[in-house]
Write an enzyme that holds these catalytic residues in place. Structure first.
Site, mmCIF file in Angstrom:
data_model
loop_
_atom_site.group_PDB
_atom_site.id
_atom_site.type_symbol
_atom_site.label_atom_id
_atom_site.label_comp_id
_atom_site.label_asym_id
_atom_site.label_seq_id
_atom_site.Cartn_x
_atom_site.Cartn_y
_atom_site.Cartn_z
ATOM 1 N N HIS A 61 0.974 -1.143 0.126
ATOM 2 C CA HIS A 61 0.032 0.141 0.044
ATOM 3 C C HIS A 61 0.854 1.337 -0.071
ATOM 4 C CE1 HIS A 61 1.206 -0.460 4.068
ATOM 5 N NE2 HIS A 61 1.048 0.786 4.254
ATOM 6 N N ASP A 72 0.944 5.117 1.785
ATOM 7 C CA ASP A 72 0.079 6.072 3.103
ATOM 8 C C ASP A 72 -0.611 6.980 2.699
ATOM 9 O OD1 ASP A 72 1.200 3.911 4.516
ATOM 10 O OD2 ASP A 72 3.047 5.214 5.506
ATOM 11 N N HIS A 84 4.711 0.172 0.094
ATOM 12 C CA HIS A 84 5.733 -0.499 0.899
ATOM 13 C C HIS A 84 4.690 -1.712 1.520
ATOM 14 C CE1 HIS A 84 3.879 2.784 2.904
ATOM 15 N NE2 HIS A 84 3.715 2.036 4.344
ATOM 16 N N ARG A 113 7.939 -8.732 15.364
ATOM 17 C CA ARG A 113 8.135 -7.569 15.045
ATOM 18 C C ARG A 113 7.159 -6.303 15.608
ATOM 19 N NH1 ARG A 113 10.293 -4.204 10.646
ATOM 20 N NH2 ARG A 113 8.910 -2.641 10.214
HETATM 21 C C1 LIG Z 1 -7.426 -0.908 4.166
HETATM 22 C C2 LIG Z 1 -7.377 0.112 4.697
HETATM 23 C C3 LIG Z 1 -6.614 0.358 5.873
HETATM 24 C C4 LIG Z 1 -6.177 1.791 6.044
HETATM 25 C C5 LIG Z 1 -7.419 2.490 5.381
HETATM 26 C C6 LIG Z 1 -8.010 1.617 4.138
HETATM 27 O O1 LIG Z 1 -9.173 1.385 3.807
HETATM 28 C C7 LIG Z 1 -6.961 1.974 2.910
HETATM 29 C C8 LIG Z 1 -5.717 2.599 3.724
HETATM 30 C C9 LIG Z 1 -5.187 2.169 4.848
HETATM 31 C C10 LIG Z 1 -4.216 2.989 5.652
HETATM 32 C C11 LIG Z 1 -2.642 2.607 5.364
HETATM 33 C C12 LIG Z 1 -1.818 3.692 6.139
HETATM 34 C C13 LIG Z 1 -1.942 3.722 7.659
HETATM 35 O O2 LIG Z 1 -1.653 2.374 8.043
HETATM 36 C C14 LIG Z 1 -3.727 3.856 7.731
HETATM 37 C C15 LIG Z 1 -4.019 4.169 9.094
HETATM 38 C C16 LIG Z 1 -4.192 4.756 6.818
HETATM 39 O O3 LIG Z 1 -4.318 6.079 7.008
HETATM 40 O O4 LIG Z 1 -4.382 4.202 5.682
HETATM 41 C C17 LIG Z 1 -4.475 2.385 7.221
HETATM 42 C C18 LIG Z 1 -5.914 2.597 7.206
HETATM 43 C C19 LIG Z 1 -6.449 1.565 8.436
HETATM 44 O O5 LIG Z 1 -5.788 0.859 8.869
HETATM 45 O O6 LIG Z 1 -7.365 1.919 8.873
HETATM 46 O O1 LIG Z 2 4.587 -1.894 10.583
HETATM 47 C C1 LIG Z 2 5.209 -1.877 9.794
HETATM 48 O O2 LIG Z 2 6.521 -1.841 9.756
HETATM 49 C C2 LIG Z 2 4.715 -0.725 8.324
HETATM 50 C C3 LIG Z 2 3.212 -0.816 8.635
HETATM 51 C C4 LIG Z 2 2.714 0.245 7.677
HETATM 52 O O3 LIG Z 2 3.100 0.378 6.456
HETATM 53 C C5 LIG Z 2 1.327 0.857 8.074
HETATM 54 O O4 LIG Z 2 0.928 0.875 9.351
HETATM 55 O O5 LIG Z 2 0.703 1.562 7.234
HETATM 56 FE FE LIG Z 3 2.277 2.018 5.581
#
Ligand SMILES: C=C1C[C@]23C[C@@]1(O)CC[C@H]2[C@@]12CC[C@H](O)[C@@](C)(C(=O)O1)[C@H]2[C@@H]3C(=O)O
Ligand SMILES: O=C(O)CCC(=O)C(=O)O
Ligand SMILES: [Fe+2]
Length: 353
Positions: free
Chosen positions: A207, A209, A264, A274
């Site tokens: 994904h 961020d 990543h 981890r």
């Molecule tokens: C599958 C998902 C988890 C996420 C929200 C989403 O619909 C798509 C983006 C995901 C992500 C990735 C980065 C961060 O870990 C996170 C908190 C974010 O802002 O976008 C997560 C979201 C989540 O885990 O709620």
């Molecule tokens: O846990 C990690 O090392 C990365 C996780 C990550 O990419 C995320 O939470 O968006």
């Molecule tokens: Fe991430």
């Protein structure tokens, strides 16, 4: 009799994907020394080339990192029923294996918080822990440090881009900033599983961020991988005393695609757990995001429609992890991508950047 370790999450792993092990270790990771005043240009170069870099001499105490890691492990080592009291993550709280609301899964459990003291304090009403006050205080102190580090890095990036020092940091520093913080725990997975399949279990699927900038610290267990420009994956060697920083989608848009929001993912280590802690620096919900005028070269066309962070967030939460979340906001230009990239490089040159 088989005794399952307390660290094993409760669901079976039927639906969690596996991947072929990656052989390529990232050797040329840009290292930014925050004690050096000449880091601006290197930061910009790293954001353009990889969208990823490591920060040393950041001024965050190693002891603070260790204390937060210890508190997090105390939480993750509790019985499942106690951890569940802090869930489900909607979007904040405790989650296990399920990531986000749309069916993504991984070999991971986590705690997700809004990065504001009041929200953290509120969430602690439902968090079971042997010393919740210490956990909350350490978390608040750490999140405060992450805000400082992300703002200092954004200030240097802005200077490197020829912008006002606070042009980017003010987005994250603002009282209304919608930043969040995540503690991830990837328990060891059965060695047998890996031996039999010859593959790695996905901890956190690929994904980007969505925010502006993410600041990650992990213990000394490997697992993080980033996608290089040619689409291949590279392993990031862990370094528990440094921070790994990645460009998020919003910073990619602000720079009209000049910076790269890096893809990543995390693969689990079969023997060692981890623990990672990530600060996601995001803007205020009402903040408009579009390519910054001062970064556009003469004749350079915007690659993205303007959106507010709130609009983007709503769209993010309807997406799956691996989706290209920026796609609905891209502006289709008639020229071929290759031709317009060349034009834009020329335009940037003409704009004196
Ligand atoms: C599958 C998902 C988890 C996420 C929200 C989403 O619909 C798509 C983006 C995901 C992500 C990735 C980065 C961060 O870990 C996170 C908190 C974010 O802002 O976008 C997560 C979201 C989540 O885990 O709620
Ligand atoms: O846990 C990690 O090392 C990365 C996780 C990550 O990419 C995320 O939470 O968006
Ligand atoms: Fe991430």
């Amino acid at each position: 009799m088989v005794v399952l370790s307390q660290q094993q999450p409760p669901l079976d792993n039927t639906f969690i994907r596996t991947c072929k092990p990656v052989a390529n270790t990232l050797t040329g990771i840009p290292v930014i020394d925050m004690a050096s005043p000449s880091s601006h240009a290197r930061l910009v170069e790293a954001c353009e080339e990889l969208g990823f870099f490591k920060v040393v001499n950041h001024g965050v105490s190693i002891d603070l990192m260790a204390r937060l890691e210890a508190c997090a492990l105390q939480f993750f080592n509790m019985p499942q029923a106690d951890k569940n009291r802090a869930g489900p993550p909607s979007p904040f709280g405790y989650g296990s294996k399920r990531i986000g609301p749309n069916g993504d899964v991984g070999w991971v459990e986590y705690l997700l918080f809004a990065a504001k003291s009041a929200s953290i304090a509120h969430k602690f009403n439902s968090i079971a822990h042997e010393d919740p006050d210490t956990f909350r205080r350490v978390l608040e102190e750490y999140v405060g440090e992450m805000r400082r580090v992300s703002c200092e890095v954004l200030e240097r990036i802005a200077l490197g881009l020829g912008l006002a020092r606070d042009a980017l940091s003010k987005l994250v520093e603002s009282e209304e900033s919608d930043s969040c913080f995540r503690l991830n725990h990837y328990p060891p997975c059965q060695e047998m599983f890996q031996a039999l399949s010859g593959r790695n279990l996905v901890g956190f699927g690929e994904h980007t961020d969505p925010q502006i900038i993410s600041v990650l610290r992990s213990n000394n267990t490997s697992g993080l991988q980033i996608a290089l420009k040619d689409g291949t994956w590279a392993l990031v060697p862990p370094d528990q005393h440094s921070f790994f920083i990645n460009v998020g989608d919003s910073l990619q848009v602000l720079t009209n695609g000049r910076f790269r929001s890096v893809k990543h993912r995390v693969m689990t280590d079969s023997r060692r757990s981890r623990v990672s802690m990530i600060y996601f620096g995001g803007p205020a919900l009402t903040q408009k995001i579009s390519p910054m005028d001062s970064l556009m070269g003469e004749g350079e066309e915007s690659l993205y429609k303007e959106f507010t962070w709130c609009e983007y967030k709503n769209s993010v939460y309807k997406s799956r992890l691996a989706d290209n979340r920026l796609q609905p906001f891209e502006i289709a230009h008639t020229k071929s991508a290759a031709a317009s990239e060349t034009d834009q490089a020329v335009a940037r040159g003409a704009g004196g950047q």
